[in-house]
Motif scaffolding. Structure first.
Motif, PDB file in Angstrom:
ATOM      1  N   ARG A 302       0.837  -1.190   0.000  1.00  0.00           N
ATOM      2  CA  ARG A 302       0.000   0.000   0.000  1.00  0.00           C
ATOM      3  C   ARG A 302       0.878   1.249   0.000  1.00  0.00           C
ATOM      4  O   ARG A 302       1.872   1.323   0.701  1.00  0.00           O
ATOM      5  N   SER A 303       0.494   2.231  -0.814  1.00  0.00           N
ATOM      6  CA  SER A 303       1.275   3.463  -0.918  1.00  0.00           C
ATOM      7  C   SER A 303       0.333   4.598  -1.305  1.00  0.00           C
ATOM      8  O   SER A 303      -0.888   4.441  -1.311  1.00  0.00           O
ATOM      9  N   THR A 304       0.908   5.747  -1.636  1.00  0.00           N
ATOM     10  CA  THR A 304       0.118   6.907  -2.038  1.00  0.00           C
ATOM     11  C   THR A 304       0.530   7.354  -3.433  1.00  0.00           C
ATOM     12  O   THR A 304       1.725   7.514  -3.706  1.00  0.00           O
ATOM     13  N   VAL A 305      -0.443   7.524  -4.331  1.00  0.00           N
ATOM     14  CA  VAL A 305      -0.202   8.023  -5.687  1.00  0.00           C
ATOM     15  C   VAL A 305      -1.123   9.210  -5.918  1.00  0.00           C
ATOM     16  O   VAL A 305      -2.339   9.091  -5.784  1.00  0.00           O
ATOM     17  N   ASN A 306      -0.540  10.347  -6.230  1.00  0.00           N
ATOM     18  CA  ASN A 306      -1.317  11.576  -6.476  1.00  0.00           C
ATOM     19  C   ASN A 306      -2.265  11.904  -5.332  1.00  0.00           C
ATOM     20  O   ASN A 306      -3.369  12.402  -5.538  1.00  0.00           O
ATOM     21  N   GLY A 307      -1.832  11.596  -4.106  1.00  0.00           N
ATOM     22  CA  GLY A 307      -2.639  11.923  -2.934  1.00  0.00           C
ATOM     23  C   GLY A 307      -3.671  10.891  -2.555  1.00  0.00           C
ATOM     24  O   GLY A 307      -4.400  11.076  -1.581  1.00  0.00           O
ATOM     25  N   TYR A 308      -3.744   9.754  -3.292  1.00  0.00           N
ATOM     26  CA  TYR A 308      -4.737   8.722  -3.013  1.00  0.00           C
ATOM     27  C   TYR A 308      -4.072   7.465  -2.481  1.00  0.00           C
ATOM     28  O   TYR A 308      -3.005   7.059  -2.967  1.00  0.00           O
ATOM     29  N   GLN A 309      -4.703   6.857  -1.476  1.00  0.00           N
ATOM     30  CA  GLN A 309      -4.195   5.614  -0.924  1.00  0.00           C
ATOM     31  C   GLN A 309      -4.499   4.479  -1.896  1.00  0.00           C
ATOM     32  O   GLN A 309      -5.652   4.243  -2.256  1.00  0.00           O
ATOM     33  N   TYR A 323       0.481  -2.149 -11.443  1.00  0.00           N
ATOM     34  CA  TYR A 323      -0.910  -1.692 -11.477  1.00  0.00           C
ATOM     35  C   TYR A 323      -1.280  -1.162 -10.100  1.00  0.00           C
ATOM     36  O   TYR A 323      -1.050  -1.819  -9.076  1.00  0.00           O
ATOM     37  N   TYR A 324      -1.858   0.050 -10.061  1.00  0.00           N
ATOM     38  CA  TYR A 324      -2.220   0.707  -8.811  1.00  0.00           C
ATOM     39  C   TYR A 324      -3.721   1.009  -8.823  1.00  0.00           C
ATOM     40  O   TYR A 324      -4.234   1.599  -9.768  1.00  0.00           O
ATOM     41  N   PHE A 330     -14.095  -0.756  -4.440  1.00  0.00           N
ATOM     42  CA  PHE A 330     -14.360  -0.547  -5.857  1.00  0.00           C
ATOM     43  C   PHE A 330     -13.107  -0.682  -6.719  1.00  0.00           C
ATOM     44  O   PHE A 330     -13.206  -0.825  -7.931  1.00  0.00           O
ATOM     45  N   ARG A 331     -11.926  -0.636  -6.103  1.00  0.00           N
ATOM     46  CA  ARG A 331     -10.643  -0.841  -6.806  1.00  0.00           C
ATOM     47  C   ARG A 331     -10.505   0.051  -8.038  1.00  0.00           C
ATOM     48  O   ARG A 331     -10.044  -0.389  -9.093  1.00  0.00           O
ATOM     49  N   THR A 332     -10.914   1.298  -7.924  1.00  0.00           N
ATOM     50  CA  THR A 332     -10.813   2.234  -9.050  1.00  0.00           C
ATOM     51  C   THR A 332      -9.358   2.383  -9.486  1.00  0.00           C
ATOM     52  O   THR A 332      -8.492   2.639  -8.650  1.00  0.00           O
ATOM     53  N   PRO A 333      -9.046   2.231 -10.780  1.00  0.00           N
ATOM     54  CA  PRO A 333      -7.654   2.325 -11.222  1.00  0.00           C
ATOM     55  C   PRO A 333      -7.106   3.734 -11.084  1.00  0.00           C
ATOM     56  O   PRO A 333      -7.812   4.709 -11.363  1.00  0.00           O
ATOM     57  N   VAL A 334      -5.853   3.862 -10.682  1.00  0.00           N
ATOM     58  CA  VAL A 334      -5.190   5.153 -10.532  1.00  0.00           C
ATOM     59  C   VAL A 334      -3.972   5.255 -11.437  1.00  0.00           C
ATOM     60  O   VAL A 334      -3.717   6.297 -12.029  1.00  0.00           O
ATOM     61  N   ARG A 335      -3.234   4.148 -11.585  1.00  0.00           N
ATOM     62  CA  ARG A 335      -2.000   4.207 -12.383  1.00  0.00           C
ATOM     63  C   ARG A 335      -1.685   2.820 -12.925  1.00  0.00           C
ATOM     64  O   ARG A 335      -1.896   1.808 -12.251  1.00  0.00           O
TER      65      ARG A 335
END
Length: 340
Positions: A302-309, A323-324, A330-335
């Motif tokens: 677990r980490s933070t990408v663009n301010g999102y956990q 894949y992040y 809901f596992r919304t894709p971030v990166r």
């Protein structure tokens, strides 16, 4: 290459022209999946009367056009909420419905009551809460600017605070006092999931199709792309926008000009541009929705990408694939990142 999933879009994957409506941001989806605001948001209160105060402070400090709840009539509040709901996004309502979330219920019904009476004021106060709930939880952040441009004035929460009553209609309308109330402000409510099993491409195991605006970077060049995916059709569509440097389009479409790549259900890949329709390039299919779940992948952490956990997964293929996705149900894709 790096793919940052910045905005979920509404639309359907088509091999012909696509017309997309206004978009949902990742912050909109994150807010919809959370049962309470984050402690750092300033929208959690230690007492229920303070819930109203914290919401009003947020609206005033945010520079929104507002007026005291007590200045509105029932009819004016109904009109304001109706205007807000013209910008409603059904994707948010679907999330609330699946969760049996109180935010899914908007009640504007009212009977004629004597203005100034206790019954009239209680109905008015409930309608003020409903208007703000519609604004905060049913329209995308992007749409708020469009709404503001119409000159609409939003009501604040009642200055007197919530009424202690057994009236079910009123209590349902001010359900924000449940969601925004927290006696212990030390915890940061992110409704994170403890499930670290790999997600499907684009979301959780119920995700069959999705569309998203993506920021793409490729060793220096960067551009935006509209991505559409449908697992049932076994097809995807990549709309690389102006300035694109996609290697698939190279040599077929003029460098920097919009280029669409279609992975068709017939098992072939097609290139489409303003001057080409359609160039059949080679046999290739859309990514499999369970590519992270069908073996060989591993959970990184677990980490933070663009301010999102987020949760990160890794799988080795032709490239190293990272894949992040949001750390929630809901596992919304971030990166998504791939590199040699």
């Amino acid at each position: 290459r790096d793919f940052y999933f910045v905005t979920m879009l509404r639309g359907t994957l088509l091999l012909a022209a696509l017309h997309c409506a206004s978009s949902l941001g990742t912050s909109d989806l994150t807010r919809a999946t959370m049962s309470k605001p984050r402690a750092t948001s300033g929208l959690l209160a230690k007492t229920k009367p303070e819930v109203f105060t914290s919401i009003n402070d947020y609206m005033v400090k945010g520079g929104h056009r507002v007026a005291n709840c007590e200045q509105f009539t029932h009819e004016q509040l109904t009109d304001v909420t109706s205007k807000i709901l013209m910008y409603r996004d059904s994707s948010l309502a679907s999330i609330y419905e699946k969760k049996s979330d109180k935010r899914n219920h908007i009640d504007l019904a009212h009977v004629r009551e004597e203005k100034g009476s206790a019954a009239y004021n209680m109905t008015r106060d409930g309608l003020c809460a409903q208007a703000l709930m519609a604004w905060a939880h049913h329209i995308p952040t992007e749409a708020r600017g469009n709404l503001k441009a119409t000159g609409v004035v939003l009501p604040l929460m009642p200055a007197s605070g919530p009424i202690d009553t057994h009236d079910e209609t009123y209590n349902s309308r001010i359900s924000c006092t449940d969601c925004h109330y927290n006696g212990d402000l030390d915890a940061d409510h992110v409704t994170a999931t403890n499930d670290t099993g790999a997600p499907r491409w684009g979301g959780n195991n119920q995700t069959k199709a999705f569309s998203v605006l993506v920021n793409v970077t490729d060793r220096g060049p960067h551009w935006q792309m509209k991505y559409f995916y449908d697992d049932d059709q076994k097809a995807s569509r990549w709309e690389n926008l102006e300035g694109q440097k996609d290697s698939t389009c190279r040599g077929i479409v003029k460098d920097g000009k919009p280029c669409t790549v279609i992975y068709s259900s017939d098992g072939h890949m097609y290139i489409q541009s303003e001057t080409i329709c359609c160039h059949k390039k080679k046999q290739a299919g859309a990514v499999k929705s369970d590519w992270l779940q069908n073996g060989g992948g591993s959970y990184v952490g677990r980490s933070t990408v663009n301010g999102y956990q987020v949760d990160e997964w890794f799988k080795k293929g032709m490239y190293d694939n990272h894949y992040y996705a949001l750390a929630n149900d809901f596992r919304t894709p971030v990166r998504f990142m791939e590199h040699i």
